[in-house]
Design a protein around this motif. Structure first.
Motif, short mmCIF file in Angstrom:
data_model
loop_
_atom_site.label_atom_id
_atom_site.label_comp_id
_atom_site.label_asym_id
_atom_site.label_seq_id
_atom_site.Cartn_x
_atom_site.Cartn_y
_atom_site.Cartn_z
N TYR A 1 0.83 -1.20 0.00
CA TYR A 1 0.00 0.00 0.00
C TYR A 1 0.86 1.25 0.00
O TYR A 1 2.04 1.21 0.37
CB TYR A 1 -0.92 0.03 1.23
CG TYR A 1 -2.14 -0.84 1.09
CD1 TYR A 1 -3.35 -0.31 0.65
CD2 TYR A 1 -2.08 -2.19 1.40
CE1 TYR A 1 -4.47 -1.11 0.53
CE2 TYR A 1 -3.20 -3.01 1.27
CZ TYR A 1 -4.40 -2.46 0.83
OH TYR A 1 -5.50 -3.25 0.70
N ASN B 1 -10.79 2.88 3.95
CA ASN B 1 -9.42 3.13 3.51
C ASN B 1 -8.79 4.37 4.14
O ASN B 1 -7.63 4.67 3.89
CB ASN B 1 -9.36 3.27 1.97
CG ASN B 1 -9.58 1.95 1.26
OD1 ASN B 1 -10.71 1.56 1.02
ND2 ASN B 1 -8.50 1.27 0.94
N VAL C 1 -5.05 8.51 3.44
CA VAL C 1 -5.76 7.43 2.75
C VAL C 1 -4.76 6.36 2.30
O VAL C 1 -3.71 6.68 1.73
CB VAL C 1 -6.51 7.98 1.52
CG1 VAL C 1 -7.25 6.87 0.79
CG2 VAL C 1 -7.48 9.09 1.93
N ALA D 1 -4.02 3.31 -0.26
CA ALA D 1 -4.45 2.80 -1.56
C ALA D 1 -3.32 2.00 -2.19
O ALA D 1 -2.15 2.17 -1.85
CB ALA D 1 -4.86 3.95 -2.48
N ARG D 2 -3.69 1.12 -3.09
CA ARG D 2 -2.68 0.29 -3.76
C ARG D 2 -1.79 1.11 -4.68
O ARG D 2 -0.59 0.89 -4.77
CB ARG D 2 -3.37 -0.81 -4.59
CG ARG D 2 -4.12 -1.83 -3.77
CD ARG D 2 -3.19 -2.79 -3.09
NE ARG D 2 -3.89 -3.92 -2.48
CZ ARG D 2 -3.30 -4.86 -1.76
NH1 ARG D 2 -2.00 -4.79 -1.54
NH2 ARG D 2 -4.00 -5.84 -1.25
N ASP E 1 -6.11 3.48 -7.68
CA ASP E 1 -6.93 3.06 -6.55
C ASP E 1 -7.25 4.26 -5.64
O ASP E 1 -8.36 4.39 -5.14
CB ASP E 1 -6.17 1.98 -5.76
CG ASP E 1 -7.04 1.33 -4.69
OD1 ASP E 1 -8.26 1.21 -4.90
OD2 ASP E 1 -6.49 0.92 -3.64
N GLU E 2 -6.26 5.12 -5.45
CA GLU E 2 -6.47 6.32 -4.65
C GLU E 2 -7.53 7.23 -5.28
O GLU E 2 -8.40 7.76 -4.58
CB GLU E 2 -5.14 7.08 -4.51
CG GLU E 2 -5.23 8.45 -3.88
CD GLU E 2 -5.22 9.56 -4.93
OE1 GLU E 2 -5.85 10.61 -4.69
OE2 GLU E 2 -4.57 9.36 -5.97
N ILE F 1 -10.98 5.72 -4.65
CA ILE F 1 -11.42 5.87 -3.27
C ILE F 1 -11.90 7.29 -3.01
O ILE F 1 -12.97 7.51 -2.43
CB ILE F 1 -10.26 5.52 -2.30
CG1 ILE F 1 -9.94 4.02 -2.39
CG2 ILE F 1 -10.63 5.88 -0.85
CD1 ILE F 1 -8.64 3.63 -1.70
N GLY G 1 -10.65 -1.38 5.51
CA GLY G 1 -10.54 -1.59 4.07
C GLY G 1 -9.20 -2.14 3.61
O GLY G 1 -9.01 -2.41 2.42
N LEU G 2 -8.25 -2.31 4.55
CA LEU G 2 -6.94 -2.84 4.18
C LEU G 2 -7.07 -4.33 3.91
O LEU G 2 -7.41 -5.12 4.79
CB LEU G 2 -5.93 -2.58 5.30
CG LEU G 2 -4.45 -2.76 4.95
CD1 LEU G 2 -3.59 -1.85 5.82
CD2 LEU G 2 -4.00 -4.20 5.13
#
Length: 363
Positions: A108, A136, A153, A155-156, A160-161, A164, A360-361
């Protein structure tokens, strides 16, 4: 000795009663005024003596150190050390004992979203509710300065960010007048000891690090450590259904792999009469050894990070008054000189959420 201990307890009890009585009659204040008054009243309640300060100097950047080692380092009895730490936690001077982790190691990246709103209070409260409940979002902080909120936040990746944040802001796009997102690249300094120059620094590039394979048990251990990283191996083992030996081995692996960078005692800086500031800078060129020396030698700078986005350097520092604030800003600007293109200063007011391992992780 017993008499002085009884008097100290009575004095603490009296302060607590005074605090609760005054705070009870603050209903006529607005929300943010009550936050300031709350911290001010608590500040009046907490007194740190020399022994408390010695204990904190040991655990601030090494929060899992055993009571026996703290006692040896401070020349205070083990029972007294434990009692004093428990008291500091109870008074909310120590907010938590927590690890600092490199999220990139578990696949992440950490994004910081700075948001400016122009909406009604009802809409702002709804925005805040959605941000807090988002799986997230690690942290939600009310700030003043160039924006209204800072969201951290997980995110991958950037796509992804974007997904989200787009989902989070769908109902509020008209009310958001400015949105700036930063990605953390390097950690140059991170410390909880704001009284001394720090020898602890992070210069490893977190973007290029290879992920470390963690499973559900590792994640469960990390959650327990974030709740209280001073918790015993036996206690953690009972909660994650592993033997104490396996818990010890997994924690050691998380440390050796770089997932866990350090353990800290998070303090409420308001109790020391300090205000926290976030200084966002856009500078030219790379951070050099002179810059690193400046970060580590400036005791009231508790973190410095290289970021990607509207600003490329993020400095967190504390100041007890306006003179210290202006002096710190002057020192930072002087250090970078002509390399400094622009900067913004934010003041964190209140943290509504802090969940380092959010729901959400996903591994």
């Amino acid at each position: 000795m017993k008499y002085s201990s009884i008097m100290f307890s009575l004095l603490t009890a009296i302060r607590y009663l005074v605090f609760m009585t005054i705070y009870h009659y603050l209903s006529f204040f607005n929300h943010y005024s009550k936050i300031y008054m709350y911290y001010f009243l608590l500040f009046l309640m907490v007194e740190l003596d020399v022994r408390d300060s010695k204990i904190f100097d040991v655990i601030c950047d090494n929060a899992r150190v055993p009571f026996t080692d703290i006692a040896k380092a401070t020349k205070i009895s083990k029972d007294s050390v434990k009692s004093r730490i428990d008291s500091l936690v109870k008074k909310n001077f120590i907010l938590s004992f927590t690890p600092v982790i490199d999220y990139n190691k578990i696949g992440y990246k950490m994004f910081h979203a700075f948001i400016k709103l122009n909406t009604s209070l009802d809409q702002e409260e709804l925005f805040l509710k959605n941000a807090i409940s988002n799986g997230n979002v690690v942290a939600v902080t009310k700030v003043i300065g160039g924006c209204d909120y800072e969201l951290q936040v997980l995110a991958r990746d950037v796509i992804d960010e974007y997904r989200i944040l787009d989902k989070l802001f769908t109902s509020f796009k008209k009310g958001i007048t400015d949105l700036r997102v930063l990605t953390i690249i390097n950690y140059y300094k991170y410390t909880m000891n704001i009284k001394k120059s720090s020898k602890r620094s992070f210069s490893k590039n977190v973007i290029k690090n290879k992920p470390f394979k963690v499973d559900s048990k590792d994640l469960a251990i990390l959650k327990e450590l974030f709740d209280n990283c001073r918790e015993s191996l036996v206690s953690i083992s009972e909660k994650v259904d592993l033997s104490p030996e396996l818990v010890r081995y997994r924690i050691k692996s998380l440390i050796n792999s770089g997932v866990i960078k350090s353990f800290h005692a998070r303090i409420n800086k308001n109790f020391l009469g300090l205000t926290t500031y976030l200084f966002l800078l856009d500078i030219e060129g790379e951070i050099n050894n002179k810059d690193l020396q400046f970060f580590n030698s400036t005791s009231n700078i508790y973190h410095s990070r290289n970021t990607l986005g509207n600003w490329n350097l993020n400095i967190g520092f504390c100041a007890g008054n306006n003179n210290e604030l202006f002096d710190t800003i002057y020192k930072i600007r002087k250090n970078f000189g002509d390399r400094l293109n622009r900067f913004d200063l934010l003041v964190p007011l209140h943290r509504y959420k802090f969940s380092p391992i959010p729901d959400g992780l996903i591994l």
